[in-house]
Design an enzyme around this catalytic site. Sequence first.
Site, PDB file in Angstrom:
ATOM      1  N   TYR A  89       0.771   5.321   5.176  1.00 24.67           N
ATOM      2  CA  TYR A  89       0.098   4.244   4.091  1.00 24.67           C
ATOM      3  C   TYR A  89      -1.202   4.958   3.389  1.00 24.67           C
ATOM      4  O   TYR A  89      -1.179   5.015   2.178  1.00 24.67           O
ATOM      5  CB  TYR A  89      -0.760   3.130   4.871  1.00 24.67           C
ATOM      6  CG  TYR A  89      -1.620   2.337   4.242  1.00 24.67           C
ATOM      7  CD1 TYR A  89      -0.914   1.177   3.601  1.00 24.67           C
ATOM      8  CD2 TYR A  89      -3.069   2.263   4.519  1.00 24.67           C
ATOM      9  CE1 TYR A  89      -1.796   0.503   2.976  1.00 24.67           C
ATOM     10  CE2 TYR A  89      -3.820   1.631   3.622  1.00 24.67           C
ATOM     11  CZ  TYR A  89      -3.414   0.353   2.935  1.00 24.67           C
ATOM     12  OH  TYR A  89      -4.172  -0.215   2.316  1.00 24.67           O
ATOM     13  N   SER A 114      -7.654   2.847  -1.391  1.00 25.02           N
ATOM     14  CA  SER A 114      -7.873   2.554   0.085  1.00 25.02           C
ATOM     15  C   SER A 114      -9.187   3.659   0.516  1.00 25.02           C
ATOM     16  O   SER A 114      -8.962   4.818   0.206  1.00 25.02           O
ATOM     17  CB  SER A 114      -6.972   2.391   1.209  1.00 25.02           C
ATOM     18  OG  SER A 114      -7.450   2.528   2.549  1.00 25.02           O
TER      19      SER A 114
END
Length: 288
Positions: A147, A134
């Site tokens: 995350y 990400s």
Amino acid sequence: MTAKTVVITGTTTGFGRDSVELFSAQGWNVVATVRKDADLDVHDHLSNARTLLLDVVDEDADAGFAQLALEQFGRVDALVNNAGYYHMGPVEAGTMSQIHDQFQTNVFGLMALTKAFIPVFRQQGSGVIVNISSISADQGYPYTAVYAASKAAVAAFTEGLNVELADLGVSAKAIFPGAHATRIFTKIDQAADVPEAYLPGIQRFFAMQGGGSKPAVTAQAIYEAVTDGKDNKVRYYTGPDGTAIPRVKQLLGADWYWDEFRNAANGNPSDLWKSLMPQGTEPVEFDV
């Protein structure tokens, strides 16, 4: 010429589903995984796809899955670790169970499945492993810090693996999507009982997110990573912010970039930040 085979995890929606469609359209055989029996028919319209049950959280299942995948078409040429989990909220409000779940899916399950396929690729002297990281791995975001940490682990793991497997003819690569309009944002595992003191900051931060690009953009990057033959290339950035952030960091330098990002996250983006950070076209909705 015998068709190549790719294994893709987490294919019910989003990046995974679009990747199955793209690889299939390009003549690849696809072994797709889903977690629920109800989703086993999701790719039934594709004659060159086989859909299997797999919960990557189950490390024992991961360890035996490579053989099952091999039995579908007789060979596996690429593995795409796409299955993911998204925990959101201030670190204070999240439970340790949520934090462990975040890493179990995004990191430990991914590692377990990768370990299962490495012997297959080593023995045939070829293979590509693509892991979904990400943009938050490069830029830790507030309220999704756990995350981001899990995705940073994926990025570091992939870079180490790329060098480690080079002599075996096997390549490892990572995809760094920015904001995308996928259903992951409707499946967020939110922290409960968030103290009110955090709410203004949460609203400010997610208000600055703008839009995201369609999942097909990242599916195309996944396909490129698998097929471009660039074994030394590890990082593939996608989406407007995903491609902009590394360029802006290089342009401004780490310290200046951090000051700009922090001001923007606090609701005070400068004109420079606005000019350098393009917005996507698809709306991204966060339930905060």
